[in-house]
Write a protein that holds these residues in place. Sequence first.
Motif, short mmCIF file in Angstrom:
data_model
loop_
_atom_site.label_atom_id
_atom_site.label_comp_id
_atom_site.label_asym_id
_atom_site.label_seq_id
_atom_site.Cartn_x
_atom_site.Cartn_y
_atom_site.Cartn_z
N LEU A 174 0.83 -1.20 0.00
CA LEU A 174 0.00 0.00 0.00
C LEU A 174 0.87 1.26 0.00
N ALA A 175 1.86 1.30 0.88
CA ALA A 175 2.72 2.49 0.98
C ALA A 175 3.46 2.74 -0.32
N SER A 221 15.89 -0.86 -5.62
CA SER A 221 16.39 0.46 -5.98
C SER A 221 15.32 1.55 -5.90
N SER A 222 14.13 1.21 -5.43
CA SER A 222 13.05 2.18 -5.23
C SER A 222 12.16 1.62 -4.14
N GLN A 223 11.18 2.40 -3.71
CA GLN A 223 10.28 1.91 -2.67
C GLN A 223 9.56 0.65 -3.14
N ALA A 224 9.07 0.67 -4.37
CA ALA A 224 8.34 -0.49 -4.90
C ALA A 224 9.27 -1.70 -5.05
N ALA A 225 10.46 -1.49 -5.61
CA ALA A 225 11.40 -2.59 -5.79
C ALA A 225 11.88 -3.12 -4.44
N ALA A 226 12.00 -2.23 -3.44
CA ALA A 226 12.43 -2.67 -2.12
C ALA A 226 11.39 -3.56 -1.46
N GLY A 271 18.37 -5.41 1.43
CA GLY A 271 18.91 -4.07 1.40
C GLY A 271 18.12 -3.19 0.47
N GLU A 272 18.23 -1.88 0.67
CA GLU A 272 17.57 -0.90 -0.19
C GLU A 272 18.55 0.21 -0.51
N LEU A 273 18.65 0.54 -1.78
CA LEU A 273 19.49 1.65 -2.19
C LEU A 273 18.73 2.97 -1.99
N PRO A 274 19.43 4.03 -1.51
CA PRO A 274 20.88 4.15 -1.40
C PRO A 274 21.47 3.67 -0.07
N GLU A 275 20.63 3.28 0.92
CA GLU A 275 21.13 2.91 2.24
C GLU A 275 22.16 1.78 2.16
#
Length: 368
Positions: A72-73, A228-233, A254-258
Amino acid sequence: MIWEPERLDDQRHLSEGDPGGMLPAVAASAAHVRTGYRTAVESRLDRLADHGRPRAIVVAGMGGSGIAGDILAAAAGNGAPLPIVTLRSYQLPGWVGATDLVIAVSGSGDTEETLSVATQAVRRGCSLLGVGPAGSALEAIAVQASALYVPVPVTGTSRANIWLLAVPLIVAAAELRFVPADAELFERVAKSLEDMAHRCRPSSESFINPGKALALDLAESVPMIWGSSQAAAVAAYRLVCQLGTNAKYPAVYGELPEADHNLVEVFDGPLAERDIFSDTAGRTLRLVVLRDAEEHPQVTRRRETSLRLARERDVPVTELAAEGTHPLERMAGLIALGDYASTYLALGYAIDPTPASAITEIKARNSQ
């Protein structure tokens, strides 16, 4: 447990090794989207707008149900006019009150953490929306509080019913007018999932089957899975969870850029070293990057640099691109691919992907 890749193209093994029917359950995702949408509409979620837009939305759920809040987010994106928080715990945060909407999601309808949060939400006077099976403890809480409830026809394990649980949340957001979603969007999502089911079907051989191909990449490695984005994460996190529950296999999220501020250092660590004379030469690090069309430009640069850095250190790399125009479409494709890959990885190790005996044992011990 020994990895035998030839098992992935052995139709008898794929059938006998999956007695709980995880592969057919994943293939039912398109039907789940359509059923989830129809059930949400029939539940009159348009009534959510009667009291105006809430100050914030808190989605309470655990495991496969909790992913619904993340979906949802991500579907709402950075442009959402209100905070959307996924809560995976027993306790409702102190800031949540009568002007907020709490959405309690449970594939079983009796998840103790979710029931606890739903009960607290009612006591605080929050608006409550429940999503789960008919006749469940969660529905009883919603009915007693005169709250809205979406009775979705969940079967089997809740992790295989992700779209039955997630789609009603998107419908609710559409009724509150902060996520553009209609019947046409859900049908596009369903058709993309049907296409993925056709491409990943058990009879499709490994060299053309994207689900089997990803399983082959993941096998005998320690995968780091980045979005690499909110959706991909969201899809990356879902894959890590599915690898654990379906294949009983560890992976790092993991999530980019973190990830470039910590996890990238693993490229210089012991699991990135390769010894061609070792019996476990294949059991090393692998970087899996899920990328999206809506990456921030700086994230695109970081992704490309990270991949180049990994290759320069001989760390194997798998890069998967999301397809579609709406974030929900792109998430759905990546999530479906990961669901198939985790199931095929389990079957390649001769592991039945359906049971979750350790989770069951923890619940049994905690109930004593």
